[in-house]
Design an enzyme around this catalytic site. Sequence first.
Site, mmCIF file in Angstrom:
data_model
loop_
_atom_site.group_PDB
_atom_site.id
_atom_site.type_symbol
_atom_site.label_atom_id
_atom_site.label_comp_id
_atom_site.label_asym_id
_atom_site.label_seq_id
_atom_site.Cartn_x
_atom_site.Cartn_y
_atom_site.Cartn_z
ATOM 1 N N ASP A 173 -1.994 43.744 42.302
ATOM 2 C CA ASP A 173 -0.680 43.661 41.659
ATOM 3 C C ASP A 173 -0.902 43.221 40.212
ATOM 4 O OD1 ASP A 173 -1.230 40.977 41.794
ATOM 5 O OD2 ASP A 173 0.597 40.417 42.872
ATOM 6 N N CYS A 184 -4.737 39.891 44.386
ATOM 7 C CA CYS A 184 -3.446 39.515 43.820
ATOM 8 C C CYS A 184 -3.610 38.075 43.365
ATOM 9 C CB CYS A 184 -2.306 39.724 44.826
ATOM 10 S SG CYS A 184 -2.390 38.726 46.317
ATOM 11 N N GLY A 185 -2.524 37.384 43.060
ATOM 12 C CA GLY A 185 -2.670 36.045 42.516
ATOM 13 C C GLY A 185 -3.450 35.127 43.445
ATOM 14 N N THR A 186 -2.966 35.003 44.667
ATOM 15 C CA THR A 186 -3.647 34.165 45.659
ATOM 16 C C THR A 186 -4.623 34.953 46.519
ATOM 17 O OG1 THR A 186 -1.933 34.633 47.278
ATOM 18 C CG2 THR A 186 -1.641 32.655 45.909
ATOM 19 N N GLY A 187 -4.438 36.255 46.579
ATOM 20 C CA GLY A 187 -5.169 37.103 47.516
ATOM 21 C C GLY A 187 -4.468 37.233 48.854
ATOM 22 N N HIS A 220 -20.968 39.280 59.400
ATOM 23 C CA HIS A 220 -20.374 38.999 60.713
ATOM 24 C C HIS A 220 -19.140 39.848 61.013
ATOM 25 C CE1 HIS A 220 -22.218 34.696 61.197
ATOM 26 N NE2 HIS A 220 -23.131 35.629 60.934
ATOM 27 N N ASN A 221 -18.351 40.174 59.995
ATOM 28 C CA ASN A 221 -17.060 40.851 60.240
ATOM 29 C C ASN A 221 -17.055 42.296 59.791
ATOM 30 O OD1 ASN A 221 -16.163 37.807 58.884
ATOM 31 N ND2 ASN A 221 -15.800 38.206 61.041
ATOM 32 N N ARG A 279 -5.943 34.472 40.542
ATOM 33 C CA ARG A 279 -5.478 33.339 39.717
ATOM 34 C C ARG A 279 -6.249 32.052 40.001
ATOM 35 N NH1 ARG A 279 0.957 34.708 40.036
ATOM 36 N NH2 ARG A 279 1.056 35.914 38.114
ATOM 37 N N ARG A 284 -23.721 41.092 68.596
ATOM 38 C CA ARG A 284 -22.542 40.373 69.117
ATOM 39 C C ARG A 284 -21.346 40.482 68.159
ATOM 40 N NH1 ARG A 284 -25.720 36.725 66.579
ATOM 41 N NH2 ARG A 284 -24.789 34.969 65.474
ATOM 42 N N HIS A 285 -21.628 40.663 66.881
ATOM 43 C CA HIS A 285 -20.526 40.779 65.916
ATOM 44 C C HIS A 285 -19.802 42.115 66.062
ATOM 45 C CE1 HIS A 285 -21.831 37.084 64.191
ATOM 46 N NE2 HIS A 285 -23.047 37.566 63.970
ATOM 47 N N ARG A 341 -17.397 41.778 68.858
ATOM 48 C CA ARG A 341 -16.207 41.005 68.473
ATOM 49 C C ARG A 341 -15.246 41.832 67.621
ATOM 50 N NH1 ARG A 341 -20.200 35.906 67.424
ATOM 51 N NH2 ARG A 341 -20.466 35.427 69.643
HETATM 52 C C1 RB5 Z 1 2.656 37.237 42.155
HETATM 53 O O1 RB5 Z 1 3.354 36.308 41.408
HETATM 54 C C2 RB5 Z 1 2.065 36.589 43.385
HETATM 55 O O2 RB5 Z 1 3.057 36.189 44.271
HETATM 56 C C3 RB5 Z 1 1.103 37.525 44.068
HETATM 57 O O3 RB5 Z 1 0.126 37.919 43.162
HETATM 58 C C4 RB5 Z 1 0.342 36.973 45.254
HETATM 59 O O4 RB5 Z 1 -0.235 35.740 44.965
HETATM 60 C C5 RB5 Z 1 1.043 37.001 46.551
HETATM 61 O O5 RB5 Z 1 0.473 36.729 47.604
#
Ligand code: RB5
Length: 144
Positions: free
Chosen positions: A9, A66-69, A99-100, A110, A133-134, A137
């Site tokens: 995003d 994204c910001g937090t992922g 493993h995954n 961010r 084993r992975h 799973r």
């Molecule tokens: C955008 O502001 C923010 O909400 C988005 O990048 C993300 O972190 C959402 O999970």
Amino acid sequence: MATISFASDHAGYELKKHLMEHAVALGFEVKDFGTYSEESCDYPDFAHPAALAVENGDCDFGIAMCGTGNGIQMTLNKHQGIRAALCWQPELAALAKEHNNANFLVLPARFIPQDLAVKIMDTYLNSKFEGGRHQRRIDKIAVK
Ligand code: RB5
């Protein structure tokens, strides 16, 4: 060489650009599913097409941010063929592959500097799935 599906995003736009350039420099093909600017947008609009490209074989795996992922990872993981792993340090990326067999690396744009993101990406690219084993799973993850 493998083709990588990229999506972000607005919060991940700059990091996506940086990592796509890095991927191209390493010799990978890249497909950019957007977003294409820092204008505010909704991550599912880009995550779903990027996920479908991996599920249908147009791309070999993906990298998304994204910001937090969290939002983009949640969206990617709605796809039964996707295993998207949110990684903020290289060891997590190694284990996500070993493993995954994660087929999407997800980054919290961010919360990590670009040079660390490159290290995480390189670790993911250079790690190998261990199978055994992975495999058993991950075969149990998808909802039939
Ligand atoms: C955008 O502001 C923010 O909400 C988005 O990048 C993300 O972190 C959402 O999970």
